[in-house]
Design an enzyme around this catalytic site. Structure first.
Site, PDB file in Angstrom:
ATOM      1  N   ASN A   6       0.865  -1.184   0.000  1.00 44.00           N
ATOM      2  CA  ASN A   6       0.000   0.000   0.000  1.00 44.00           C
ATOM      3  C   ASN A   6       0.901   1.233   0.000  1.00 44.00           C
ATOM      4  O   ASN A   6       1.497   1.560   1.019  1.00 44.00           O
ATOM      5  CB  ASN A   6      -0.887  -0.032   1.255  1.00 44.00           C
ATOM      6  CG  ASN A   6      -1.679   1.257   1.432  1.00 44.00           C
ATOM      7  OD1 ASN A   6      -1.809   2.051   0.504  1.00 44.00           O
ATOM      8  ND2 ASN A   6      -2.208   1.460   2.631  1.00 44.00           N
ATOM      9  N   TRP A   7       0.973   1.880  -1.155  1.00 41.02           N
ATOM     10  CA  TRP A   7       1.896   3.020  -1.269  1.00 41.02           C
ATOM     11  C   TRP A   7       1.340   4.289  -0.635  1.00 41.02           C
ATOM     12  O   TRP A   7       2.058   5.285  -0.530  1.00 41.02           O
ATOM     13  CB  TRP A   7       2.217   3.288  -2.746  1.00 41.02           C
ATOM     14  CG  TRP A   7       3.036   2.221  -3.402  1.00 41.02           C
ATOM     15  CD1 TRP A   7       3.427   1.015  -2.871  1.00 41.02           C
ATOM     16  CD2 TRP A   7       3.575   2.257  -4.726  1.00 41.02           C
ATOM     17  NE1 TRP A   7       4.167   0.310  -3.787  1.00 41.02           N
ATOM     18  CE2 TRP A   7       4.273   1.049  -4.935  1.00 41.02           C
ATOM     19  CE3 TRP A   7       3.537   3.190  -5.763  1.00 41.02           C
ATOM     20  CZ2 TRP A   7       4.922   0.750  -6.133  1.00 41.02           C
ATOM     21  CZ3 TRP A   7       4.172   2.903  -6.968  1.00 41.02           C
ATOM     22  CH2 TRP A   7       4.861   1.702  -7.147  1.00 41.02           C
ATOM     23  N   LYS A   8       0.064   4.269  -0.267  1.00 41.09           N
ATOM     24  CA  LYS A   8      -0.588   5.461   0.309  1.00 41.09           C
ATOM     25  C   LYS A   8      -0.396   6.661  -0.627  1.00 41.09           C
ATOM     26  O   LYS A   8      -0.290   6.478  -1.842  1.00 41.09           O
ATOM     27  CB  LYS A   8      -0.060   5.739   1.722  1.00 41.09           C
ATOM     28  CG  LYS A   8      -0.065   4.490   2.588  1.00 41.09           C
ATOM     29  CD  LYS A   8       0.118   4.789   4.031  1.00 41.09           C
ATOM     30  CE  LYS A   8       0.291   3.501   4.808  1.00 41.09           C
ATOM     31  NZ  LYS A   8       0.087   3.664   6.231  1.00 41.09           N
ATOM     32  N   HIS A  92      -9.455   1.087   4.782  1.00 46.57           N
ATOM     33  CA  HIS A  92      -8.182   1.253   5.498  1.00 46.57           C
ATOM     34  C   HIS A  92      -8.417   2.188   6.686  1.00 46.57           C
ATOM     35  O   HIS A  92      -9.226   3.114   6.603  1.00 46.57           O
ATOM     36  CB  HIS A  92      -7.129   1.829   4.548  1.00 46.57           C
ATOM     37  CG  HIS A  92      -5.749   1.823   5.129  1.00 46.57           C
ATOM     38  ND1 HIS A  92      -5.332   2.765   6.039  1.00 46.57           N
ATOM     39  CD2 HIS A  92      -4.709   0.972   4.954  1.00 46.57           C
ATOM     40  CE1 HIS A  92      -4.081   2.500   6.392  1.00 46.57           C
ATOM     41  NE2 HIS A  92      -3.682   1.418   5.753  1.00 46.57           N
ATOM     42  N   GLU A  94      -6.843   4.599   7.813  1.00 43.28           N
ATOM     43  CA  GLU A  94      -6.665   6.034   7.525  1.00 43.28           C
ATOM     44  C   GLU A  94      -7.915   6.604   6.876  1.00 43.28           C
ATOM     45  O   GLU A  94      -8.291   7.753   7.106  1.00 43.28           O
ATOM     46  CB  GLU A  94      -5.416   6.231   6.646  1.00 43.28           C
ATOM     47  CG  GLU A  94      -4.148   6.026   7.458  1.00 43.28           C
ATOM     48  CD  GLU A  94      -2.952   5.506   6.683  1.00 43.28           C
ATOM     49  OE1 GLU A  94      -2.949   5.576   5.436  1.00 43.28           O
ATOM     50  OE2 GLU A  94      -2.005   5.007   7.333  1.00 43.28           O
ATOM     51  N   GLU A 164      -5.406  -5.019  10.570  1.00 45.63           N
ATOM     52  CA  GLU A 164      -4.376  -4.006  10.795  1.00 45.63           C
ATOM     53  C   GLU A 164      -4.687  -3.246  12.078  1.00 45.63           C
ATOM     54  O   GLU A 164      -5.480  -2.289  12.056  1.00 45.63           O
ATOM     55  CB  GLU A 164      -4.359  -3.013   9.625  1.00 45.63           C
ATOM     56  CG  GLU A 164      -4.084  -3.648   8.284  1.00 45.63           C
ATOM     57  CD  GLU A 164      -3.528  -2.630   7.309  1.00 45.63           C
ATOM     58  OE1 GLU A 164      -2.415  -2.868   6.824  1.00 45.63           O
ATOM     59  OE2 GLU A 164      -4.166  -1.608   7.072  1.00 45.63           O
ATOM     60  N   GLY A 170       2.379   2.176  10.709  1.00 41.95           N
ATOM     61  CA  GLY A 170       3.322   3.278  10.558  1.00 41.95           C
ATOM     62  C   GLY A 170       4.014   3.681  11.859  1.00 41.95           C
ATOM     63  O   GLY A 170       4.654   4.726  11.928  1.00 41.95           O
ATOM     64  N   SER A 210       3.412  -2.252  10.375  1.00 44.66           N
ATOM     65  CA  SER A 210       4.865  -2.248  10.571  1.00 44.66           C
ATOM     66  C   SER A 210       5.521  -3.591  10.265  1.00 44.66           C
ATOM     67  O   SER A 210       6.451  -4.013  10.962  1.00 44.66           O
ATOM     68  CB  SER A 210       5.211  -1.779  11.994  1.00 44.66           C
ATOM     69  OG  SER A 210       4.744  -0.458  12.195  1.00 44.66           O
ATOM     70  N   GLY A 232       4.877   1.254   4.715  1.00 47.86           N
ATOM     71  CA  GLY A 232       6.198   1.866   4.559  1.00 47.86           C
ATOM     72  C   GLY A 232       7.217   1.009   3.831  1.00 47.86           C
ATOM     73  O   GLY A 232       7.914   1.484   2.922  1.00 47.86           O
TER      74      GLY A 232
HETATM   75  C1  PEP Z   1      -0.712   0.063   5.919  1.00 46.28           C
HETATM   76  O1  PEP Z   1      -0.730   1.225   5.581  1.00 46.28           O
HETATM   77  O2  PEP Z   1      -1.625  -0.690   5.542  1.00 46.28           O
HETATM   78  C2  PEP Z   1       0.394  -0.389   6.766  1.00 46.28           C
HETATM   79  C3  PEP Z   1       0.332  -1.587   7.280  1.00 46.28           C
HETATM   80  O3  PEP Z   1       1.431   0.487   6.965  1.00 46.28           O
HETATM   81  P1  PEP Z   1       2.870   0.154   7.654  1.00 46.28           P
HETATM   82  O4  PEP Z   1       3.353  -1.134   7.087  1.00 46.28           O
HETATM   83  O5  PEP Z   1       3.723   1.320   7.281  1.00 46.28           O
HETATM   84  O6  PEP Z   1       2.621   0.056   9.119  1.00 46.28           O
END
Ligand code: PEP
Length: 255
Positions: A6-8, A92, A94, A164, A170, A210, A232
């Site tokens: 997931n590049w966001k 998600h 976010e 998640e 993050g 993460s 990330g």
């Molecule tokens: C995500 O955005 O779905 C995610 C898991 O981010 P990260 O790996 O950076 O925690």
């Protein structure tokens, strides 16, 4: 196993092209792991041209629940299909936290995605306050039920769920293997109840939060963990390739 990046809201067109080419040349052809990348909307078309023929699938990070019309700023499932998307991330944390996404809107979007033969990656997960209060299982159960119970799923490959925990996204802080196993097992039992034994046991449940090259193998080796949704670390081709390799290793050990 499935590993999805997931590049966001990162990477403009030139950077997206560069990273996609880097991923194509580093991930190789894992035997038991599917790979997907989910760039921003404006990068999808160019990314697809580079992915084409590599076996790596394309996904979007969101969509609207209607086909077309006066919905300024939105993007539809048919549009995503037209640029080569196979997956779409829905709900998600976010989007839930910052853009008012609810279980009801996720449900509408998941139905629409399936209608247009996109595979929804439906995200669920509790906040730190909810975990500290001990209500995490109930919160996630409600998210899973309300987001998915109206869906018709004919094959397990038509749906992906991503657990998640919000406090792990993050932050550099991952859920422990025990916490992951407990929640994934709980989600599995709800999926079996909603969709029956055969389909419910076959739906991929990804862990996200993460995931990095140094913890991926342990996380992916837990029961009912069928891969990862990677934020990330998916922005670096070598890190992403290492996580894919860990998923494939975990799959080989498991099957
Ligand atoms: C995500 O955005 O779905 C995610 C898991 O981010 P990260 O790996 O950076 O925690």
């Amino acid at each position: 196993m499935l590993v999805a990046g997931n590049w966001k809201m990162n990477l403009d067109l030139a950077a997206a092209r560069q990273l996609t080419a880097g991923i194509v040349s580093t991930v190789g052809k894992p035997k038991n792991t599917h790979i997907a990348i989910c760039p921003p909307f404006v990068d999808l078309d160019a990314t697809y041209s580079i992915l084409h023929g590599s076996g790596i699938k394309l996904g979007a990070q969101n969509m609207y629940h209607l086909d077309s019309g006066a919905y300024t700023g939105e993007v539809s499932a048919p549009m995503l299909r037209a640029v080569g998307c196979h997956y779409v991330i829905l709900g998600h944390s976010e989007r839930r936290e910052l853009f008012g996404e609810t279980n009801q809107s996720v449900s509408q979007k998941a139905i629409q995605a399936k209608t247009h033969k996109l595979v929804p990656i439906v995200c669920v997960g509790e906040s730190l306050a909810q975990r500290d209060a001990g209500v995490h299982e109930g919160v996630v159960e409600e998210q899973v039920r309300q987001s998915l119970e109206s869906l018709h799923v004919g094959e397990s490959s038509e749906l992906v769920v991503a657990y998640e925990p919000v406090w792990a996204i993050g932050t550099g802080r991952t859920a422990s293997p025990e916490q992951v196993t407990q929640m994934h097992t709980h989600i599995r039992s709800i999926l079996v109840e909603l969709f029956g034994q055969k389909i419910g046991t076959g739906i991929d449940i990804l862990y996200g939060g993460s995931v990095k090259p140094n913890n991926a193998l342990e996380l992916f080796s837990q029961p009912n963990v069928d891969g990862g949704l990677i934020g990330g670390a998916s922005l670096n081709a070598d890190d992403f390739a290492s996580i894919v390799a860990s998923a494939d290793k975990a799959a080989t050990i498991r099957f």
